[in-house]
Design a protein around this motif. Structure first.
Motif, PDB file in Angstrom:
ATOM      1  N   GLY A  26       0.883  -1.319  -0.024  1.00 40.21           N
ATOM      2  CA  GLY A  26       0.592   0.219  -0.352  1.00 40.21           C
ATOM      3  C   GLY A  26       0.928   1.100  -0.209  1.00 40.21           C
ATOM      4  O   GLY A  26       1.949   1.611   0.686  1.00 40.21           O
ATOM      5  N   LEU A  27       1.024   0.954  -1.043  1.00 37.31           N
ATOM      6  CA  LEU A  27       1.392   1.986  -1.040  1.00 37.31           C
ATOM      7  C   LEU A  27       1.522   2.863  -0.061  1.00 37.31           C
ATOM      8  O   LEU A  27       0.153   3.963   0.355  1.00 37.31           O
ATOM      9  CB  LEU A  27       2.508   3.097  -2.604  1.00 37.31           C
ATOM     10  N   GLY A  28       2.315   4.008   0.922  1.00 39.70           N
ATOM     11  CA  GLY A  28       1.941   4.607   1.661  1.00 39.70           C
ATOM     12  C   GLY A  28       2.625   6.432   0.835  1.00 39.70           C
ATOM     13  O   GLY A  28       2.853   6.164  -0.232  1.00 39.70           O
ATOM     14  N   GLY A  29       1.351   7.256   2.145  1.00 40.99           N
ATOM     15  CA  GLY A  29       2.005   8.799   1.174  1.00 40.99           C
ATOM     16  C   GLY A  29       4.314   8.699   0.730  1.00 40.99           C
ATOM     17  O   GLY A  29       4.319   8.628   1.424  1.00 40.99           O
ATOM     18  N   SER A  30       3.939   9.559  -0.757  1.00 34.39           N
ATOM     19  CA  SER A  30       5.440   9.330  -1.055  1.00 34.39           C
ATOM     20  C   SER A  30       5.541  10.796  -2.097  1.00 34.39           C
ATOM     21  O   SER A  30       5.122  11.313  -2.000  1.00 34.39           O
ATOM     22  CB  SER A  30       5.740   8.577  -1.653  1.00 34.39           C
ATOM     23  N   PRO A  31       6.721  10.859  -1.455  1.00 34.13           N
ATOM     24  CA  PRO A  31       6.842  12.578  -2.122  1.00 34.13           C
ATOM     25  C   PRO A  31       7.480  12.058  -3.731  1.00 34.13           C
ATOM     26  O   PRO A  31       6.617  11.598  -3.597  1.00 34.13           O
ATOM     27  CB  PRO A  31       8.511  12.868  -2.088  1.00 34.13           C
ATOM     28  N   ALA A  32       6.623  13.317  -4.626  1.00 32.30           N
ATOM     29  CA  ALA A  32       6.804  13.501  -6.049  1.00 32.30           C
ATOM     30  C   ALA A  32       8.334  12.936  -6.635  1.00 32.30           C
ATOM     31  O   ALA A  32       9.320  13.897  -5.640  1.00 32.30           O
ATOM     32  CB  ALA A  32       6.169  14.633  -6.567  1.00 32.30           C
ATOM     33  N   ALA A  33       8.333  12.689  -7.745  1.00 30.65           N
ATOM     34  CA  ALA A  33       9.318  12.357  -8.169  1.00 30.65           C
ATOM     35  C   ALA A  33      10.352  13.576  -8.789  1.00 30.65           C
ATOM     36  O   ALA A  33       9.903  14.270  -8.896  1.00 30.65           O
ATOM     37  CB  ALA A  33       9.378  11.186  -8.863  1.00 30.65           C
ATOM     38  N   GLY A 378       7.875  -7.855   0.472  1.00 28.58           N
ATOM     39  CA  GLY A 378       7.497  -6.976   0.872  1.00 28.58           C
ATOM     40  C   GLY A 378       8.577  -5.789   1.068  1.00 28.58           C
ATOM     41  O   GLY A 378       9.875  -6.392   1.066  1.00 28.58           O
ATOM     42  N   LEU A 379       8.700  -4.747   0.507  1.00 33.48           N
ATOM     43  CA  LEU A 379      10.101  -3.406   0.617  1.00 33.48           C
ATOM     44  C   LEU A 379      10.213  -2.194   1.294  1.00 33.48           C
ATOM     45  O   LEU A 379       8.687  -1.796   0.807  1.00 33.48           O
ATOM     46  CB  LEU A 379      10.173  -3.189  -1.192  1.00 33.48           C
ATOM     47  N   THR A 380      10.260  -1.743   1.907  1.00 32.64           N
ATOM     48  CA  THR A 380      10.565   0.149   2.958  1.00 32.64           C
ATOM     49  C   THR A 380      11.766   1.010   2.718  1.00 32.64           C
ATOM     50  O   THR A 380      12.624   0.539   2.439  1.00 32.64           O
ATOM     51  CB  THR A 380       9.756  -0.918   4.243  1.00 32.64           C
ATOM     52  N   ASN A 396       5.629   2.167   1.883  1.00 28.01           N
ATOM     53  CA  ASN A 396       5.874   0.901   1.612  1.00 28.01           C
ATOM     54  C   ASN A 396       5.408  -0.029   0.290  1.00 28.01           C
ATOM     55  O   ASN A 396       4.890   0.519   0.324  1.00 28.01           O
ATOM     56  CB  ASN A 396       4.936   0.273   2.669  1.00 28.01           C
ATOM     57  N   SER A 397       6.020  -1.191   0.366  1.00 21.91           N
ATOM     58  CA  SER A 397       5.411  -1.325  -1.439  1.00 21.91           C
ATOM     59  C   SER A 397       4.994  -3.350  -0.916  1.00 21.91           C
ATOM     60  O   SER A 397       6.378  -3.871   0.162  1.00 21.91           O
ATOM     61  CB  SER A 397       6.871  -1.332  -1.894  1.00 21.91           C
ATOM     62  N   PRO A 398       4.411  -3.784  -1.525  1.00 23.09           N
ATOM     63  CA  PRO A 398       4.320  -5.402  -1.395  1.00 23.09           C
ATOM     64  C   PRO A 398       5.152  -6.344  -2.484  1.00 23.09           C
ATOM     65  O   PRO A 398       4.774  -7.396  -3.156  1.00 23.09           O
ATOM     66  CB  PRO A 398       2.841  -5.723  -2.041  1.00 23.09           C
ATOM     67  N   VAL A 399       6.184  -5.617  -3.108  1.00 21.25           N
ATOM     68  CA  VAL A 399       7.614  -6.133  -3.503  1.00 21.25           C
ATOM     69  C   VAL A 399       7.327  -7.640  -2.923  1.00 21.25           C
ATOM     70  O   VAL A 399       7.202  -7.790  -2.207  1.00 21.25           O
ATOM     71  CB  VAL A 399       7.992  -5.606  -4.706  1.00 21.25           C
ATOM     72  N   LYS A 400       6.963  -8.968  -4.578  1.00 21.73           N
ATOM     73  CA  LYS A 400       8.041  -9.524  -3.453  1.00 21.73           C
ATOM     74  C   LYS A 400       9.746 -10.519  -4.075  1.00 21.73           C
ATOM     75  O   LYS A 400       9.671 -11.199  -5.175  1.00 21.73           O
ATOM     76  CB  LYS A 400       6.701 -11.043  -3.861  1.00 21.73           C
ATOM     77  N   THR A 437      13.522  -7.665 -12.120  1.00 19.47           N
ATOM     78  CA  THR A 437      11.848  -6.324 -11.853  1.00 19.47           C
ATOM     79  C   THR A 437      12.515  -4.995 -11.353  1.00 19.47           C
ATOM     80  O   THR A 437      13.612  -4.674 -11.067  1.00 19.47           O
ATOM     81  CB  THR A 437      11.119  -6.284 -10.396  1.00 19.47           C
ATOM     82  N   VAL A 438      12.081  -3.851 -11.810  1.00 19.33           N
ATOM     83  CA  VAL A 438      12.406  -2.535 -11.911  1.00 19.33           C
ATOM     84  C   VAL A 438      11.430  -1.910 -11.070  1.00 19.33           C
ATOM     85  O   VAL A 438      10.411  -1.411 -11.079  1.00 19.33           O
ATOM     86  CB  VAL A 438      12.973  -1.926 -13.000  1.00 19.33           C
ATOM     87  N   ILE A 439      12.335  -0.982 -10.109  1.00 21.12           N
ATOM     88  CA  ILE A 439      11.274  -0.030  -8.698  1.00 21.12           C
ATOM     89  C   ILE A 439      11.979   0.968  -8.770  1.00 21.12           C
ATOM     90  O   ILE A 439      12.942   1.293  -9.094  1.00 21.12           O
ATOM     91  CB  ILE A 439      10.665  -0.925  -7.365  1.00 21.12           C
ATOM     92  N   ASP A 440      10.937   2.267  -8.978  1.00 22.43           N
ATOM     93  CA  ASP A 440      11.637   3.899  -8.476  1.00 22.43           C
ATOM     94  C   ASP A 440      11.502   3.616  -7.465  1.00 22.43           C
ATOM     95  O   ASP A 440      10.297   3.360  -6.043  1.00 22.43           O
ATOM     96  CB  ASP A 440       9.933   4.178  -9.059  1.00 22.43           C
ATOM     97  N   PRO A 441      12.713   4.236  -6.884  1.00 21.45           N
ATOM     98  CA  PRO A 441      13.622   4.382  -5.296  1.00 21.45           C
ATOM     99  C   PRO A 441      12.021   5.838  -4.442  1.00 21.45           C
ATOM    100  O   PRO A 441      12.657   5.513  -2.787  1.00 21.45           O
ATOM    101  CB  PRO A 441      14.496   4.824  -5.525  1.00 21.45           C
ATOM    102  N   ALA A 442      12.049   6.320  -5.986  1.00 26.19           N
ATOM    103  CA  ALA A 442      11.287   7.525  -5.097  1.00 26.19           C
ATOM    104  C   ALA A 442       9.845   7.335  -4.977  1.00 26.19           C
ATOM    105  O   ALA A 442       9.289   8.078  -3.654  1.00 26.19           O
ATOM    106  CB  ALA A 442      11.045   8.551  -6.177  1.00 26.19           C
ATOM    107  N   THR A 443       8.820   6.311  -5.226  1.00 26.68           N
ATOM    108  CA  THR A 443       7.637   6.311  -4.790  1.00 26.68           C
ATOM    109  C   THR A 443       7.561   4.879  -4.285  1.00 26.68           C
ATOM    110  O   THR A 443       6.228   4.200  -3.594  1.00 26.68           O
ATOM    111  CB  THR A 443       6.920   6.378  -5.794  1.00 26.68           C
ATOM    112  N   GLY A 444       8.644   3.654  -4.411  1.00 21.87           N
ATOM    113  CA  GLY A 444       8.262   2.748  -4.991  1.00 21.87           C
ATOM    114  C   GLY A 444       7.421   1.650  -5.236  1.00 21.87           C
ATOM    115  O   GLY A 444       7.042   0.742  -5.662  1.00 21.87           O
ATOM    116  N   ALA A 445       6.722   2.446  -6.928  1.00 22.22           N
ATOM    117  CA  ALA A 445       6.155   2.161  -7.615  1.00 22.22           C
ATOM    118  C   ALA A 445       6.608   1.239  -8.665  1.00 22.22           C
ATOM    119  O   ALA A 445       7.864   1.055  -8.729  1.00 22.22           O
ATOM    120  CB  ALA A 445       5.463   2.961  -9.128  1.00 22.22           C
ATOM    121  N   GLN A 446       6.485  -0.142  -9.006  1.00 20.33           N
ATOM    122  CA  GLN A 446       7.049  -1.123 -10.482  1.00 20.33           C
ATOM    123  C   GLN A 446       6.849  -0.672 -11.677  1.00 20.33           C
ATOM    124  O   GLN A 446       5.848  -0.015 -11.932  1.00 20.33           O
ATOM    125  CB  GLN A 446       6.776  -2.704 -10.349  1.00 20.33           C
ATOM    126  N   LEU A 447       8.139  -0.019 -11.865  1.00 15.98           N
ATOM    127  CA  LEU A 447       8.304   0.277 -13.149  1.00 15.98           C
ATOM    128  C   LEU A 447       8.385  -0.687 -14.713  1.00 15.98           C
ATOM    129  O   LEU A 447       7.176  -0.135 -15.950  1.00 15.98           O
ATOM    130  CB  LEU A 447       9.456   0.978 -13.162  1.00 15.98           C
TER     131      LEU A 447
END
Length: 487
Positions: A26-33, A378-380, A396-400, A437-447
């Motif tokens: 769930g991704l939580g709140g995060s700053p803009a990239a 999970g990744l945080t 927080n990210s649910p990436v496995k 897998t590639v992940i955005d460190p700013a937001t936790g989103a999977q790219l």
């Protein structure tokens, strides 16, 4: 085998583990990239003059164990991949200034540490050298020195420098220097961690808690005993060496004669027992140095508190009181990590390995409590505040993640191997599906992600991939090395 890496998509569903039994199956709140995502992180820790270039010199990139690389990865473009089958688990993959890839592996049958020289153009195995067998962890932590030689310890507790050269019959690996550690390593004990300092000494730590230094030019060895077990690697920056035992984090320096001197000792919560998904009772993390000024201001580990481990951040030039102690991966019912963190700038990234089923455990590892658990992943991301007085969770990210992630400071992306499908012990080795897998460190989103394969041949066993200067990523697996590059 070309595969396209699409943008977006759902989340899937990180040292080291070494020798394996082939039957264990769930991704939580995060700053803009920011406009330049790579500019949010760094700087890199200082280049260690005794190692090859930072980013590909050690399992964790550099002697600070930052988990970062200065090189761009394959990105989100379509990728090609190929697999080099070595019948071995390959936790350490390093790349020298000549571009050649060296991997320290442990054979499936016999659990023999073996060095492999790989062709950077194809990933083919050019040469191999078996070393005397020691403990399970004897074939894990090594580094590449400034002459492109692999520095490792064999089963007879000799510190080796292993070079590679072309001969009339092709490439060969040979021991160019061997330094016995002698009585500094008690009978029955074994070397776990290994790293050089800025004065040319090589620091080591044993599973029995001996911390020592060796001058390979003279053969002089000095050591002290903590009386506490060590099961992870160790880290160095100018003036400091960090070692995490199964009870405390130690910050040390060397006396003029090389004898290790304890600067401070910081006990941590080791929890009531070993957690499933960890290899020992205590922290599963190698200490990592990081900071926004010169990359060395802070040092961090994750403890083994129950039900969630805490990220502990200390000032390296401070004392044993942490500037923050914050629970991590709280999106899961329980959490813990066997992975070194990524630590860069003011940010720390922690991977959840709770429940990850390893096919083999170190000799003498205590029973876990509970005996098993589901692997939820999970990744945080946690940031130290600008004042250096506290920390807060950014997302927080649910990436496995089945691999240990690495952050590229060149392209501002996190690279890992994620897993989908059944992730019990049999599933990881038989039916689980693995993805680059590639992940955005700013937001936790999977790219994006690209399918690699199924079963044990692609299982990365929470080992960290290494990116070469040309952007090719080498990922150790349970049975060899996977080479991933832009198509």
């Amino acid at each position: 085998m070309p595969f396209t890496l699409p943008a977006g998509g759902r989340f899937a569903a990180l040292a080291f583990t070494l020798a394996v039994a082939f039957s264990a199956a769930g991704l939580g709140g995060s700053p803009a990239a920011a406009a330049d995502p790579a500019a949010q992180f760094g700087p890199q820790p200082p280049q260690n003059p005794a190692t090859a270039a930072s980013g590909a010199a050690t399992m964790h990139g550099d002697s600070a164990s930052s988990g970062t690389t200065p090189y761009q990865g394959p990105g989100t473009a379509p990728v090609n991949y190929s697999r080099t089958a070595l019948a071995s688990a390959c936790p350490t993959v390093v790349v020298g200034s000549d571009g050649y890839v060296i991997s320290l592996c442990t054979t499936i049958f016999g659990q023999t540490p073996t060095v492999h020289l790989l062709d950077p153009a194809t990933g083919a195995d050019l040469a191999s050298l078996a070393l005397p067998k020691g403990s399970l962890f004897g074939g894990v932590y090594a580094y590449l020195d400034n002459d492109n030689r692999l520095v490792a310890v064999d089963g007879n507790n000799n510190l080796l420098r292993i070079g590679h050269l072309r001969t009339a019959n092709g490439w060969a690996l040979r021991v160019e220097q061997s330094t016995p550690l002698g009585s500094a390593v008690p009978a029955g004990d074994n070397i776990v961690g290994l790293t050089p300092d800025w004065d040319g000494r090589v620091w080591f730590a044993t599973s029995g808690g001996v911390i020592g230094t060796v001058d390979t030019s003279t053969g002089t060895v000095h050591g002290i005993s903590t009386g506490e077990g060590v099961q992870n690697s160790i880290s160095t920056v100018p003036g400091h060496t960090a070692v995490a035992t199964d009870h405390a984090l130690y910050l040390l320096s060397a006396a003029p004669d090389g004898t290790p001197t304890i600067t401070w000792r910081a006990p941590y919560d080791r929890g009531p027992a070993r957690k499933p998904g960890q290899l020992s009772w205590g922290t599963g993390t190698t200490p990592s140095f990081f900071g926004p000024g010169n990359g060395t201001e802070y040092v961090t580990i994750v403890d083994n508190a129950d039900p969630h481990g805490n990220l502990l951040v200390y000032r390296a030039d401070g004392g044993p009181d942490p500037i923050c102690r914050i629970p991590v991966l709280t999106q899961n019912t329980r959490s813990g990590t066997e992975d070194a963190v990524i630590a860069s700038g003011r940010s720390v990234f922690v991977t959840n390995t709770y429940g990850y089923p390893y096919p083999a455990l170190p000799e003498g590892a205590p029973a876990s409590r509970p005996s098993s658990a589901d692997f939820d992943g999970g990744l945080t991301r946690i940031d130290v505040n600008a004042q250096g007085t506290g920390c807060a969770v950014v997302w927080n990210s649910p990436v496995k993640s089945a691999g240990l992630p690495r952050l590229s400071l060149a392209d501002g992306k996190i690279y890992t191997v994620s897993v989908t499908g059944p992730t019990g012990s049999a599933g990881l080795n038989t039916f689980a599906q693995y993805h680059h897998t590639v992940i955005d460190p700013a937001t936790g989103a999977q790219l994006g992600s690209a399918y690699l394969g199924i079963g044990l041949v692609y299982n990365p066993l929470q080992m960290r991939g290494t990116t070469a200067p040309d952007g090719t990523l080498y990922q150790g697996t349970e049975t060899g090395v996977v080479r991933i590059s832009k198509r």
